[in-house]
Scaffold this active site. Sequence first.
Site, PDB file in Angstrom:
ATOM      1  N   TRP A   1       1.415  -1.375   0.606  1.00 29.47           N
ATOM      2  CA  TRP A   1      -0.286  -0.280  -0.218  1.00 29.47           C
ATOM      3  C   TRP A   1       0.941   1.076  -0.040  1.00 29.47           C
ATOM      4  O   TRP A   1       0.180   1.931  -0.560  1.00 29.47           O
ATOM      5  CB  TRP A   1      -0.920   0.156   1.086  1.00 29.47           C
ATOM      6  CG  TRP A   1      -2.184  -1.106   1.310  1.00 29.47           C
ATOM      7  CD1 TRP A   1      -2.000  -2.480   0.846  1.00 29.47           C
ATOM      8  CD2 TRP A   1      -2.726  -1.138   2.318  1.00 29.47           C
ATOM      9  NE1 TRP A   1      -3.351  -3.261   1.046  1.00 29.47           N
ATOM     10  CE2 TRP A   1      -3.826  -1.942   2.105  1.00 29.47           C
ATOM     11  CE3 TRP A   1      -3.523  -0.484   3.626  1.00 29.47           C
ATOM     12  CZ2 TRP A   1      -4.915  -2.679   2.535  1.00 29.47           C
ATOM     13  CZ3 TRP A   1      -4.228  -0.756   3.904  1.00 29.47           C
ATOM     14  CH2 TRP A   1      -5.499  -1.915   3.805  1.00 29.47           C
ATOM     15  N   LYS A   2       1.752   0.898   0.321  1.00 30.05           N
ATOM     16  CA  LYS A   2       3.236   2.483   0.545  1.00 30.05           C
ATOM     17  C   LYS A   2       2.213   3.199   1.702  1.00 30.05           C
ATOM     18  O   LYS A   2       2.007   2.724   2.648  1.00 30.05           O
ATOM     19  CB  LYS A   2       3.103   2.825  -1.194  1.00 30.05           C
ATOM     20  CG  LYS A   2       3.914   1.528  -1.845  1.00 30.05           C
ATOM     21  CD  LYS A   2       4.598   2.928  -3.344  1.00 30.05           C
ATOM     22  CE  LYS A   2       4.886   1.129  -4.510  1.00 30.05           C
ATOM     23  NZ  LYS A   2       5.495   1.872  -5.512  1.00 30.05           N
TER      24      LYS A   2
ATOM     25  N   HIS B   1      12.788  -2.250  -0.617  1.00 34.77           N
ATOM     26  CA  HIS B   1      12.060  -1.470  -1.382  1.00 34.77           C
ATOM     27  C   HIS B   1      12.966  -0.072  -2.314  1.00 34.77           C
ATOM     28  O   HIS B   1      13.554   0.035  -1.804  1.00 34.77           O
ATOM     29  CB  HIS B   1      10.846  -1.352  -1.196  1.00 34.77           C
ATOM     30  CG  HIS B   1      10.017  -0.726  -1.829  1.00 34.77           C
ATOM     31  ND1 HIS B   1       9.958   0.508  -2.816  1.00 34.77           N
ATOM     32  CD2 HIS B   1       8.598  -1.211  -3.288  1.00 34.77           C
ATOM     33  CE1 HIS B   1       8.293   0.705  -3.884  1.00 34.77           C
ATOM     34  NE2 HIS B   1       8.504  -0.694  -3.977  1.00 34.77           N
TER      35      HIS B   1
ATOM     36  N   GLY C   1       1.585  -2.552  -6.402  1.00 28.92           N
ATOM     37  CA  GLY C   1       1.741  -1.063  -5.613  1.00 28.92           C
ATOM     38  C   GLY C   1       0.244  -0.534  -6.502  1.00 28.92           C
ATOM     39  O   GLY C   1      -0.834  -1.284  -5.182  1.00 28.92           O
ATOM     40  N   GLY C   2       0.247   0.292  -6.962  1.00 24.56           N
ATOM     41  CA  GLY C   2      -1.640   0.884  -7.399  1.00 24.56           C
ATOM     42  C   GLY C   2      -3.097   0.079  -7.381  1.00 24.56           C
ATOM     43  O   GLY C   2      -3.211   0.555  -6.529  1.00 24.56           O
TER      44      GLY C   2
HETATM   45  P1  13P Z   1       3.764   0.025  -8.938  1.00 20.10           P
HETATM   46  O1  13P Z   1       1.769  -1.346  -8.780  1.00 20.10           O
HETATM   47  O2  13P Z   1       2.501   0.936  -8.138  1.00 20.10           O
HETATM   48  O3  13P Z   1       3.781   0.406 -10.150  1.00 20.10           O
HETATM   49  O4  13P Z   1       3.864  -0.339  -7.578  1.00 20.10           O
HETATM   50  C1  13P Z   1       4.851  -1.193  -7.455  1.00 20.10           C
HETATM   51  C2  13P Z   1       5.461  -1.606  -5.979  1.00 20.10           C
HETATM   52  O5  13P Z   1       6.701  -0.292  -6.314  1.00 20.10           O
HETATM   53  C3  13P Z   1       4.948  -2.383  -5.052  1.00 20.10           C
HETATM   54  O6  13P Z   1       6.357  -2.399  -4.735  1.00 20.10           O
END
Ligand code: 13P
Length: 254
Positions: free
Chosen positions: A10-11, A98, A237-238
């Site tokens: 989820w960052k 990461h 991620g997104g």
């Molecule tokens: P995205 O899927 O948003 O490109 O991000 C990938 C990511 O950094 C997952 O750790």
Amino acid sequence: MRKKIIAGNWKMNKTFDEGMGLVTEIVAMVKDEYNGSAHVVIIPPFVHINAVSRMVSEHNNVFGGAQNCSNHDSGAYTGEVSAAMIKSCGASYVIIGHSERRQYFGEHNDWLAKKTDAVLKNGLTAIYCCGETLEEREANKHFEVLKAQVSEGLFHLTAEQFANVVIAYEPVWAIGTGKTASTDQAQEVHAFIRNLVKEKYDETTADTLTIQYGGSVKADNAAELFSAPDIDGALVGGAALQSRSFVDIVKAMK
Ligand code: 13P
């Protein structure tokens, strides 16, 4: 048997209520719609880990994780979170190295080696990230960069310890850009990484290693990526910020 793992990073997104809503939806949808054996890992910001891990604990294949941890056990390190704390909150996985941590927080391979030790010492699984920048790929230096990242961060481990390591290949140029590596590009790198592990350890360690791909994975490109022999899942991620798009990626893993 190599474990397949779809993880949602989820960052720095989702307030507590938003996060709880998302996990509730994901758990219900995985239960209703997915009968495969892949592990689903939900990796929220630290402050939600306890609640998320408890919410997923009833579901056999869904786990909680953390996005980072300290290389220290405890002490005067303001703002840091230890692997033991993460474990005590019920999480099972920790992302190490990461590219955003490497890029914005100066995390280097030697430091990441210590973080990996902290994760493994506490009985957690490390998701160790590696990936080249666009400049490195264009200069044809990506294999060299990946070899350094993987060997310097992980090759001090014993084969036994390596059983609790997952590697995530996340080309920096594909993260958050909408530009996914082609299946051939990703497969080439995954096979390269698996071969590095085979040369350092042995065939069994290499064969059982889960290597995830990350970088603009979406429901509409996941199935093709997962069809490659060395792509064992995704670090998302997104598309992990919405239940429908995330669970559709999970369902692409047969
Ligand atoms: P995205 O899927 O948003 O490109 O991000 C990938 C990511 O950094 C997952 O750790």
